[in-house]
Design a protein around this motif. Sequence first.
Motif, PDB file in Angstrom:
ATOM      1  N   PHE A   1     -20.122  21.693  -3.307  1.00  0.00           N
ATOM      2  CA  PHE A   1     -18.678  21.870  -3.518  1.00  0.00           C
ATOM      3  C   PHE A   1     -17.864  21.234  -2.382  1.00  0.00           C
ATOM      4  O   PHE A   1     -16.816  20.638  -2.630  1.00  0.00           O
ATOM      5  CB  PHE A   1     -18.351  23.359  -3.652  1.00  0.00           C
ATOM      6  CG  PHE A   1     -16.887  23.635  -3.812  1.00  0.00           C
ATOM      7  CD1 PHE A   1     -16.151  23.041  -4.844  1.00  0.00           C
ATOM      8  CD2 PHE A   1     -16.221  24.485  -2.934  1.00  0.00           C
ATOM      9  CE1 PHE A   1     -14.790  23.278  -4.988  1.00  0.00           C
ATOM     10  CE2 PHE A   1     -14.864  24.724  -3.076  1.00  0.00           C
ATOM     11  CZ  PHE A   1     -14.145  24.123  -4.096  1.00  0.00           C
ATOM     12  N   GLU A   2     -18.373  21.340  -1.148  1.00  0.00           N
ATOM     13  CA  GLU A   2     -17.675  20.700  -0.021  1.00  0.00           C
ATOM     14  C   GLU A   2     -17.517  19.208  -0.306  1.00  0.00           C
ATOM     15  O   GLU A   2     -16.478  18.618  -0.038  1.00  0.00           O
ATOM     16  CB  GLU A   2     -18.456  20.898   1.293  1.00  0.00           C
ATOM     17  CG  GLU A   2     -18.301  22.275   1.918  1.00  0.00           C
ATOM     18  CD  GLU A   2     -16.841  22.710   2.074  1.00  0.00           C
ATOM     19  OE1 GLU A   2     -16.055  21.936   2.660  1.00  0.00           O
ATOM     20  OE2 GLU A   2     -16.493  23.801   1.585  1.00  0.00           O
ATOM     21  N   PHE A   3     -18.570  18.608  -0.864  1.00  0.00           N
ATOM     22  CA  PHE A   3     -18.475  17.187  -1.172  1.00  0.00           C
ATOM     23  C   PHE A   3     -17.569  16.923  -2.375  1.00  0.00           C
ATOM     24  O   PHE A   3     -16.811  15.945  -2.391  1.00  0.00           O
ATOM     25  CB  PHE A   3     -19.852  16.559  -1.393  1.00  0.00           C
ATOM     26  CG  PHE A   3     -19.736  15.092  -1.686  1.00  0.00           C
ATOM     27  CD1 PHE A   3     -19.390  14.200  -0.675  1.00  0.00           C
ATOM     28  CD2 PHE A   3     -19.889  14.603  -2.971  1.00  0.00           C
ATOM     29  CE1 PHE A   3     -19.210  12.849  -0.948  1.00  0.00           C
ATOM     30  CE2 PHE A   3     -19.714  13.261  -3.250  1.00  0.00           C
ATOM     31  CZ  PHE A   3     -19.377  12.381  -2.236  1.00  0.00           C
ATOM     32  N   MET A   4     -17.631  17.823  -3.360  1.00  0.00           N
ATOM     33  CA  MET A   4     -16.756  17.658  -4.542  1.00  0.00           C
ATOM     34  C   MET A   4     -15.300  17.582  -4.095  1.00  0.00           C
ATOM     35  O   MET A   4     -14.525  16.786  -4.595  1.00  0.00           O
ATOM     36  CB  MET A   4     -16.849  18.845  -5.515  1.00  0.00           C
ATOM     37  CG  MET A   4     -18.202  19.229  -6.014  1.00  0.00           C
ATOM     38  SD  MET A   4     -18.899  18.110  -7.172  1.00  0.00           S
ATOM     39  CE  MET A   4     -19.882  17.180  -6.053  1.00  0.00           C
ATOM     40  N   LYS A   5     -14.950  18.455  -3.129  1.00  0.00           N
ATOM     41  CA  LYS A   5     -13.552  18.472  -2.655  1.00  0.00           C
ATOM     42  C   LYS A   5     -13.180  17.125  -2.040  1.00  0.00           C
ATOM     43  O   LYS A   5     -12.097  16.595  -2.289  1.00  0.00           O
ATOM     44  CB  LYS A   5     -13.366  19.605  -1.617  1.00  0.00           C
ATOM     45  CG  LYS A   5     -13.407  20.988  -2.245  1.00  0.00           C
ATOM     46  CD  LYS A   5     -12.872  22.056  -1.325  1.00  0.00           C
ATOM     47  CE  LYS A   5     -13.845  22.433  -0.253  1.00  0.00           C
ATOM     48  NZ  LYS A   5     -13.479  23.570   0.565  1.00  0.00           N
TER      49      LYS A   5
ATOM     50  N   MET B   1      -7.231   6.642  -3.534  1.00  0.00           N
ATOM     51  CA  MET B   1      -7.967   6.106  -4.680  1.00  0.00           C
ATOM     52  C   MET B   1      -9.214   5.343  -4.199  1.00  0.00           C
ATOM     53  O   MET B   1      -9.161   4.670  -3.179  1.00  0.00           O
ATOM     54  CB  MET B   1      -7.040   5.149  -5.450  1.00  0.00           C
ATOM     55  CG  MET B   1      -7.423   4.986  -6.896  1.00  0.00           C
ATOM     56  SD  MET B   1      -6.460   3.717  -7.716  1.00  0.00           S
ATOM     57  CE  MET B   1      -4.990   4.613  -8.132  1.00  0.00           C
ATOM     58  N   LEU B   2     -10.301   5.451  -4.941  1.00  0.00           N
ATOM     59  CA  LEU B   2     -11.533   4.751  -4.573  1.00  0.00           C
ATOM     60  C   LEU B   2     -11.630   3.467  -5.395  1.00  0.00           C
ATOM     61  O   LEU B   2     -11.730   3.517  -6.628  1.00  0.00           O
ATOM     62  CB  LEU B   2     -12.748   5.645  -4.858  1.00  0.00           C
ATOM     63  CG  LEU B   2     -12.845   6.936  -4.031  1.00  0.00           C
ATOM     64  CD1 LEU B   2     -13.837   7.916  -4.683  1.00  0.00           C
ATOM     65  CD2 LEU B   2     -13.269   6.643  -2.603  1.00  0.00           C
ATOM     66  N   ILE B   3     -11.568   2.328  -4.706  1.00  0.00           N
ATOM     67  CA  ILE B   3     -11.635   1.040  -5.420  1.00  0.00           C
ATOM     68  C   ILE B   3     -12.790   0.230  -4.846  1.00  0.00           C
ATOM     69  O   ILE B   3     -12.913   0.107  -3.616  1.00  0.00           O
ATOM     70  CB  ILE B   3     -10.304   0.264  -5.272  1.00  0.00           C
ATOM     71  CG1 ILE B   3      -9.160   1.114  -5.856  1.00  0.00           C
ATOM     72  CG2 ILE B   3     -10.379  -1.092  -6.000  1.00  0.00           C
ATOM     73  CD1 ILE B   3      -7.795   0.514  -5.707  1.00  0.00           C
ATOM     74  N   ASP B   4     -13.647  -0.298  -5.706  1.00  0.00           N
ATOM     75  CA  ASP B   4     -14.814  -1.017  -5.195  1.00  0.00           C
ATOM     76  C   ASP B   4     -14.481  -2.491  -4.957  1.00  0.00           C
ATOM     77  O   ASP B   4     -13.332  -2.924  -5.129  1.00  0.00           O
ATOM     78  CB  ASP B   4     -16.029  -0.810  -6.107  1.00  0.00           C
ATOM     79  CG  ASP B   4     -15.942  -1.609  -7.401  1.00  0.00           C
ATOM     80  OD1 ASP B   4     -14.985  -2.386  -7.587  1.00  0.00           O
ATOM     81  OD2 ASP B   4     -16.849  -1.447  -8.244  1.00  0.00           O
TER      82      ASP B   4
ATOM     83  N   GLY C   1      -9.802  10.843  -5.073  1.00  0.00           N
ATOM     84  CA  GLY C   1      -9.355  10.260  -6.352  1.00  0.00           C
ATOM     85  C   GLY C   1     -10.267  10.491  -7.544  1.00  0.00           C
ATOM     86  O   GLY C   1      -9.991   9.965  -8.629  1.00  0.00           O
ATOM     87  N   VAL C   2     -11.370  11.243  -7.365  1.00  0.00           N
ATOM     88  CA  VAL C   2     -12.237  11.501  -8.524  1.00  0.00           C
ATOM     89  C   VAL C   2     -11.520  12.426  -9.503  1.00  0.00           C
ATOM     90  O   VAL C   2     -10.966  13.456  -9.128  1.00  0.00           O
ATOM     91  CB  VAL C   2     -13.598  12.099  -8.068  1.00  0.00           C
ATOM     92  CG1 VAL C   2     -14.333  12.760  -9.234  1.00  0.00           C
ATOM     93  CG2 VAL C   2     -14.467  10.999  -7.467  1.00  0.00           C
ATOM     94  N   LYS C   3     -11.528  12.032 -10.783  1.00  0.00           N
ATOM     95  CA  LYS C   3     -10.790  12.795 -11.803  1.00  0.00           C
ATOM     96  C   LYS C   3     -11.714  13.413 -12.848  1.00  0.00           C
ATOM     97  O   LYS C   3     -11.304  14.257 -13.625  1.00  0.00           O
ATOM     98  CB  LYS C   3      -9.809  11.867 -12.528  1.00  0.00           C
ATOM     99  CG  LYS C   3      -8.698  11.357 -11.631  1.00  0.00           C
ATOM    100  CD  LYS C   3      -7.619  10.697 -12.465  1.00  0.00           C
ATOM    101  CE  LYS C   3      -6.385  10.397 -11.667  1.00  0.00           C
ATOM    102  NZ  LYS C   3      -6.658   9.488 -10.542  1.00  0.00           N
ATOM    103  N   LYS C   4     -12.945  12.916 -12.863  1.00  0.00           N
ATOM    104  CA  LYS C   4     -13.882  13.437 -13.868  1.00  0.00           C
ATOM    105  C   LYS C   4     -15.208  13.762 -13.186  1.00  0.00           C
ATOM    106  O   LYS C   4     -15.723  12.953 -12.408  1.00  0.00           O
ATOM    107  CB  LYS C   4     -14.083  12.376 -14.955  1.00  0.00           C
ATOM    108  CG  LYS C   4     -15.115  12.750 -15.979  1.00  0.00           C
ATOM    109  CD  LYS C   4     -15.145  11.719 -17.108  1.00  0.00           C
ATOM    110  CE  LYS C   4     -16.288  12.020 -18.062  1.00  0.00           C
ATOM    111  NZ  LYS C   4     -16.404  11.030 -19.121  1.00  0.00           N
ATOM    112  N   ILE C   5     -15.713  14.960 -13.447  1.00  0.00           N
ATOM    113  CA  ILE C   5     -17.003  15.366 -12.876  1.00  0.00           C
ATOM    114  C   ILE C   5     -17.908  15.823 -14.011  1.00  0.00           C
ATOM    115  O   ILE C   5     -17.501  16.633 -14.853  1.00  0.00           O
ATOM    116  CB  ILE C   5     -16.822  16.494 -11.832  1.00  0.00           C
ATOM    117  CG1 ILE C   5     -16.077  15.950 -10.597  1.00  0.00           C
ATOM    118  CG2 ILE C   5     -18.174  17.084 -11.425  1.00  0.00           C
ATOM    119  CD1 ILE C   5     -15.780  16.954  -9.513  1.00  0.00           C
TER     120      ILE C   5
END
Length: 321
Positions: free
Chosen positions: A49-53, A1-4, A59-63
Motif C-alpha cells: 500500500f505504501e507503494f500504491m500511494k 504524470m508518468l511518461i516514458d 499519476g496511476v489511475k487504474k490498479i
Amino acid sequence: MLIDSYDRVVDYLRVSVTERCNFRCTYCMPEKPFSWVPKENLLTFEELFEFMKVAIDEGVKKIRITGGEPLLREDLDKFIKMIYDYKPSIDLAMTTNAFLLKGAAQRLKDAGLKRINVSIDTLIPAVAKQIAGKDVLKNVLAGVDEALKVGLKVKVNMVPMKTINADEIVSVLEYCKEKDMSIRFIEYMENTHASKEITGLKSKELLSILHEKYHFSDDGFDGSSPSHYYTMDDGYRFGIIEPYADDFCKQCNRIRLTAEGKLIPCLYFDEAMSIAESIKRGDIKGAALVLKEVVRTKPEKNRWGGEDSEVSSRAFYETGG
Ligand code: SAM
C-alpha cells in the motif's frame, strides 16, 4: 504524470499479490511441484500500500490486483479498502480464477472493488479438471454468479487451445453474452513453465470459427487495451488479444509489480527493479525514483513476434499475466 521515453502515459499498475495458485493450469504452471518464493520475501499489504500511494500520487489511475490467485491472500478486501479509501476514483479491478469468489464477492465489492476478470476456458467440468488439475468448474461458475449478483462488472478471459477447448469458443461466448459479460480470447503465449503439449489457436483460426456462426465488424483497438475488438450485429462486443503482434505496444500504459516488490516495465522482458528495499526502510522518495526509472526504461515494444522472438521464461503466475 508518468511518461516514458516514447511519450506514453503510464497510468495502469497491475499488482500481483501472490504467485501461489490453487489451480495448476497447464498453460501457465509446471506440472511438477516447485518451490514458491518464501512467504517472508513477500511484501505485506501495508508495504504494498505504501507503494500504491506513491504510484497513485505520481499519476496511476487504474490498479488491477492479480496473482497467482489473489483470493488466496488473506484480508485482500482490507487491502482493496486501503487503496479505495486513499483515492475512491481509482479504477480498481481484479483478475481471479473465481474458485473462492462466492464467499468473497460481497466483501470485495463493499471494499471498493469495481470490476473483475475471470478466467473461464471451458464449461465442461471434465475439461476444466484437465486444464486446472482439479475439479473446479462448479465453484468458478458459482463465483461468477455471485459477483454479478453483488453488482461487480465481470469480464471473461479464455485461452483457446487446440484439441482441448477450441470446440467451446462459441459456447463460452454464448454463456458470456447471456450473462451480459464481455469476453476476451487470449492467444496462448508460449512459456517455459507451460505443458509442451499445448498448441494455441491463433486469432485468424478463432475468427474463422466465429465467422461460421456470427456476422461482426472489426472495431480495432480501443484506448490503451491490448485487445482487438469486434462487434456483432446485435451489438455484443468481444475482444482478441494477440500477444505475438506488437501493434498494441504503442498504446501500452501499464507496468507490473510482483508480490516481492519487483517492478516490471514490460511483460516480455526479464528486466525489473525492486522497490522492496526502499519501501521496507520507509524511503518513499527512493521508491518514487525506482518507479520513474522503470517508466523511463519501458521498452518500445515486446519481442513476441519477429526474428528475435523466443519462448518466454517469465512465469505468468508471478507477474499476473
Ligand atoms: N489466477 C488468476 C486467473 O486465473 O485469472 C490471475 C492470474 S492468471 C496468470 C491471469 C491471466 O493470465 C489469466 O486470464 C490466464 O488465462 C492468463 N494466462 C496465463 N498463462 C497464459 C498463457 N500461457 N497464455 C495466455 N494467457 C495466459
